[in-house]
Design an enzyme around this catalytic site. Structure first.
Site, PDB file in Angstrom:
ATOM      1  N   HIS A   8      27.952  48.422  41.237  1.00  0.00           N
ATOM      2  CA  HIS A   8      28.581  47.371  42.043  1.00  0.00           C
ATOM      3  C   HIS A   8      29.930  46.904  41.501  1.00  0.00           C
ATOM      4  CE1 HIS A   8      25.506  46.312  45.064  1.00  0.00           C
ATOM      5  NE2 HIS A   8      24.624  46.679  44.150  1.00  0.00           N
ATOM      6  N   THR A  62      30.749  41.664  51.273  1.00  0.00           N
ATOM      7  CA  THR A  62      29.955  41.565  52.504  1.00  0.00           C
ATOM      8  C   THR A  62      30.349  40.330  53.302  1.00  0.00           C
ATOM      9  OG1 THR A  62      28.165  40.491  51.257  1.00  0.00           O
ATOM     10  CG2 THR A  62      27.973  42.866  51.664  1.00  0.00           C
ATOM     11  N   LYS A 102      30.476  39.561  57.475  1.00  0.00           N
ATOM     12  CA  LYS A 102      29.864  38.407  58.154  1.00  0.00           C
ATOM     13  C   LYS A 102      30.889  37.668  59.003  1.00  0.00           C
ATOM     14  CE  LYS A 102      26.821  38.277  54.213  1.00  0.00           C
ATOM     15  NZ  LYS A 102      26.684  37.783  52.826  1.00  0.00           N
ATOM     16  N   LYS A 116      33.908  32.320  48.833  1.00  0.00           N
ATOM     17  CA  LYS A 116      33.293  33.354  47.996  1.00  0.00           C
ATOM     18  C   LYS A 116      33.341  32.862  46.555  1.00  0.00           C
ATOM     19  CE  LYS A 116      36.177  36.255  49.569  1.00  0.00           C
ATOM     20  NZ  LYS A 116      36.430  37.687  49.849  1.00  0.00           N
ATOM     21  N   ARG A 117      32.722  33.617  45.670  1.00  0.00           N
ATOM     22  CA  ARG A 117      32.758  33.267  44.252  1.00  0.00           C
ATOM     23  C   ARG A 117      34.210  33.115  43.792  1.00  0.00           C
ATOM     24  NH1 ARG A 117      32.476  36.971  39.889  1.00  0.00           N
ATOM     25  NH2 ARG A 117      32.069  38.610  41.410  1.00  0.00           N
ATOM     26  N   LYS A 159      39.717  37.764  43.041  1.00  0.00           N
ATOM     27  CA  LYS A 159      39.553  37.431  44.460  1.00  0.00           C
ATOM     28  C   LYS A 159      40.745  36.632  44.987  1.00  0.00           C
ATOM     29  CE  LYS A 159      34.499  37.636  44.222  1.00  0.00           C
ATOM     30  NZ  LYS A 159      34.210  38.709  45.188  1.00  0.00           N
TER      31      LYS A 159
END
Length: 835
Positions: free
Chosen positions: A372, A671, A675, A563-564, A569
């Protein structure tokens, strides 16, 4: 996958009937209120009512689980065992009502009793047994496995305290203990009668048995037991209910009575405390030696219990372990369960007395591994000395696996010492460490990435040597999401509109959403689509005000990044755009821009200082912008606290723009991007992770692309990337950073964001400055597109219509066909009426 012929329904005295109509649900609810909560209606609390309804629904799940388990037992069905340190399953009541097809009857039953189903749903505590995408993917996969009628069990840890609840104090994240069990959790069934012995520490004894064969006996210093708590996972409109089995640690001796009797109360409960610490909390801080030991204990504890449980199930039909790999297909979800390789070998060689070669063949045929991450720091390694202290026998087995493996490499590449060092399971540079990804890759018959780009980069970078050695081992299995939770449950308005237009087939065949394409230019349908989106935005705005007194305009564009929180990110890139846009609007008050609300959400790891500083940055920038009267109706910056599955289900349906802006080559898949797009949000993103495939599916004209590619990132960094040079070439970027440095957004504090700014100017590891100009230009295109309501709606409809590939059902079919080699098993119940 073909479907085998089912056996007739089971006739038995336990084959009772649980009605799915409103009257049956109401009757059973009142019974549960009496028998489980010991309450009558007039004195029942909201939590009593929630628990009574949950037990009413759970009975219907267990009815299907008993039939499923009996079917699997009688047919000795090949079974998938999904091992994951995280299962972020989310609230269960609503999802189970949808799976059973009893939402409306339940709503009516509760209304007849003067209760609101919506209020009861809000009572549910969410088990935060995961940190983000890894655990949520595991939960989506369990949903799809049951929906596709695949015999399966999820195995993990029942953390007493899950991922922390997030509070915000003066803009800073404050971690609050997650008491998800404090009012009772009705979905699980404890099985203390199924308990397994788990050892730690001690030493090994080497000896010869009565036949003169070399043997090893592990004598652990500490022994505890693990027992399971089972949560049934029902497929959508099927009779298949699989089980999520989470292990709880317990001391063999809860109380040292002798110590207690002499007044040494602390020593009396010491063993209990040390044992139960193992499943106390999700991901304890591992900066200390004790924290590292506890994490390693957690990993071994759950894989040891899980393997012992599988062997128990297997031996119900078999007498030897020779066919274990034919019964179970075990999937390792990332590196956390990698010790399964060594533990299965230990059981087969030491306890079942198999020859090494036979045990190794069974082990490798049984196990497969999903990677991952591409980030080297996220590829788990453990100090060898720590593992020797905790698991001495497993270290010996790992050494032997490594010796045999390196002998094979020597034969192939006799003079390539660097390759041998790179591929060794033991990293010999500096402090010797065990490379868990290498152990999993060597010990599994299949290795997969989770997006096409990620799988390609996996073969080309972190596992390149292994891919060259065993190209047949490697494949891609792009992640997916369950539409049952993230469209049917999260977005009932859109679900109803889609079903009205194209029927129900899409619920279990997401490719059927392609039928929406013919409505993309239908003005009446587009108007209904916009109405659903606006209602979702209003609902989110109301929730944010009621919960946190955050105010924003539902008519504005909802530009969302939830998100985290992590540097790769790039939430701070989004903040830099907010600052740049703020300056543009201040300097040109007549500038045409779409009204925009930038919504952030996410948790930072407690020990991740820069991530927590990014959360403070978002709040500080928001404080200035949101209090500027000139920005009213034009721009707001909002942080939605405590992101979890339940809150995410409110956010995805309300989003207009989905921010998927990680540095290209860093995100494995993502993911959240799926969504958002499934719910009609348009994506602004880099060519990273599954963004690449989403853009291919929805069409390049329906995706806002910016930034460097993964190849360009590597090339720029190799050419001695100089962030300050970019700053000199971009005045708008320089001004934005200067506002941060000067204290403009920190009440005059010049030092508050200095570390963040200095990090960008000196290193900029994740290429924010390099991508800034492209990102800002792309955001201008977003603004122009949003102002064209007709065109934006068309793009939104096409995004949803073309998301069929990203169903977790598709992903599970690929795993079943390519890796697990497992077939569906139909579960038949008496009086069965298939929906």
């Amino acid at each position: 996958m073909k479907q085998p012929t089912a056996k007739p329904g089971i006739s038995s005295d336990w084959d009772v009937h649980f009605g799915l109509d409103a009257e049956s649900i109401k009757r059973d609810f009142l019974e549960k209120l009496f028998t489980h909560q010991a309450k009558f209606r007039e004195v029942a609390t909201p939590n009593d009512n929630y628990l009574a309804l949950s037990h009413t629904v759970r009975d219907r799940l267990l009815h299907r689980w008993i039939h499923s388990a009996h079917t699997y037992f009688s047919q000795a069905s090949r079974t998938v065992a999904y091992l994951s340190a995280e299962f972020l399953i989310g609230p269960q009541l609503g999802n189970n009502l949808i799976s059973l097809g009893i939402w409306e009857p339940t709503k009516k039953a509760m209304a007849d009793l003067g209760l609101s189903l919506e209020e009861l749903l809000e009572r549910e505590e969410e088990p935060g047994l995961g940190n983000g995408g890894l655990g949520r993917l595991a939960a989506c996969f369990l949903d799809s496995l049951a929906t596709l009628e695949i015999p399966a069990m999820g195995y993990g840890i029942r953390y007493e305290f899950g991922i922390f609840d997030q509070a915000i104090k003066d803009g800073w994240q404050v971690e609050v203990l997650d008491h998800w069990l404090h009012l009772g959790y009705p979905w699980e069934i404890a099985h203390p009668e199924i308990a397994f012995r788990v050892g730690f520490g001690g030493h090994t004894e080497h000896y010869s048995d009565e036949k003169g064969r070399y043997r090893v006996r592990w004598k652990p210093e500490q022994v505890l037991k693990g027992f399971p708590n089972d949560t049934p996972i029902l497929g959508h409109r099927t009779n298949t209910a699989n089980m999520l089995r989470l292990w709880q640690a317990q001391a063999y001796t809860s109380l040292d009575l002798q110590a207690f009797n002499v007044g040494d109360y602390r020593r009396a409960v010491e063993e209990k405390a040390l044992s139960e610490n193992i499943t106390k909390i999700l991901y304890p801080n591992d900066e200390s030696e004790a924290g590292k030991l506890l994490r390693l204990q957690q990993q071994y504890f759950f894989i040891s219990c899980s393997l012992q449980d599988m062997i128990r199930i297997y031996l119900q039909h078999e007498k030897t372990m020779d066919r274990f790999h034919e019964k179970f297909a075990i999937q390792l979800n990332d590196t956390h369960p990698s010790l399964t390789v060594a533990e299965l070998m230990r059981i087969l060689v030491d306890e079942k007395e198999m020859p090494w070669e036979t045990a190794w063949e069974i082990t490798t045929k049984t196990l497969s591994y999903t990677n991952h991450t591409l980030m080297p720091e996220a590829l788990e390694t453990w100090p060898l000395r720590l593992m020797q202290k905790l698991l001495p026998r497993h270290v010996e087995i790992i050494f032997e696996i490594n010796r045999r493996f390196l002998n094979e490499i020597h034969l192939r590449y006799p003079s390539d010492k660097e390759r041998i060092a790179r591929m060794s399971i033991i990293d010999e540079r500096g402090e010797r460490r065990v490379r868990m990804a290498h152990l999993a890759t060597v010990g599994c018959h299949a290795v997969n990435g989770v997006a096409k780009l990620h799988s390609d980069l996996l073969r080309q970078t972190v596992l390149r040597d292994f891919a060259e050695l065993w190209p047949e081992k490697f494949s891609n299995k792009t992640n997916g999401i369950t539409p049952r939770r993230f469209l049917m449950l999260a977005n009932p308005g859109l679900c109803a509109l889609i079903t009205e237009a194209i029927g129900e087939t899409w619920m279990t065949d997401l490719q059927a959403l392609r039928g929406l394409e013919k409505f993309a230019n239908d003005a009446a349908f587009a108007e209904k689509w916009r109405k659903v989106k606006l209602e979702n935005k209003r609902a989110l705005a109301k929730y944010a005000w009621d919960r946190s007194q955050l105010r924003f305009d539902p008519e504005s564009m909802f530009d969302v990044q939830v998100k985290r929180i992590h540097e790769y990110k790039r939430q701070h890139l989004c903040v830099l755009h907010a600052i740049a846009l703020y300056r543009r609007l201040k300097l040109d008050t007549k500038r045409e821009e779409a009204p925009r609300t930038i919504l952030f959400g996410g948790k930072a790891a407690p020990g991740y200082r820069l991530a927590k500083l990014i959360i403070k940055l978002i709040h500080s920038v928001g404080e200035v912008i949101n209090n500027d009267r000139e920005m009213q109706g034009r721009l707001r910056v909002i942080f939605l606290p405590d992101l979890n599955v339940k809150n995410a289900q409110r956010i995805y349906p309300a989003a207009d723009l989905s921010e998927q802006i990680s540095t290209a080559g860093k995100e494995a898949s993502g993911t959240g991007n799926m969504k958002f797009a499934l719910n009609g949000a348009l994506t602004i993103g880099t060519l990273d992770g599954a963004n690449v495939e989403i853009r291919e599916e929805v069409g390049k004209d329906n995706f806002f692309l910016f930034g460097l590619t993964a190849e360009e990132v590597v090339r720029v960094q190799a050419e001695a990337y100089r962030p300050r040079e970019i700053l000199r070439q971009n005045e708008e970027l320089a001004e934005a950073l200067e506002l941060l440095r000067s204290g403009f957004f920190s009440r005059g504090d010049h030092t508050l964001f200095a570390e963040l700014v200095d990090n960008l100017l000196e290193r900029d590891e994740f290429m924010l400055l390099s991508d800034f100009a492209s990102y800002v230009e792309c955001q201008s295109r977003v603004s122009a597109a949003f102002r064209n309501t007709k065109q934006w709606t068309r793009m939104s409809i096409l995004n949803t219509a073309r998301m069929g590939k990203f169903s977790s059902d598709r992903a599970i079919r690929e795993y079943c066909n390519d890796i697990w080699k497992v077939e569906p098993v139909r579960v038949v119940m008496n009086g069965d009426v298939r929906r």
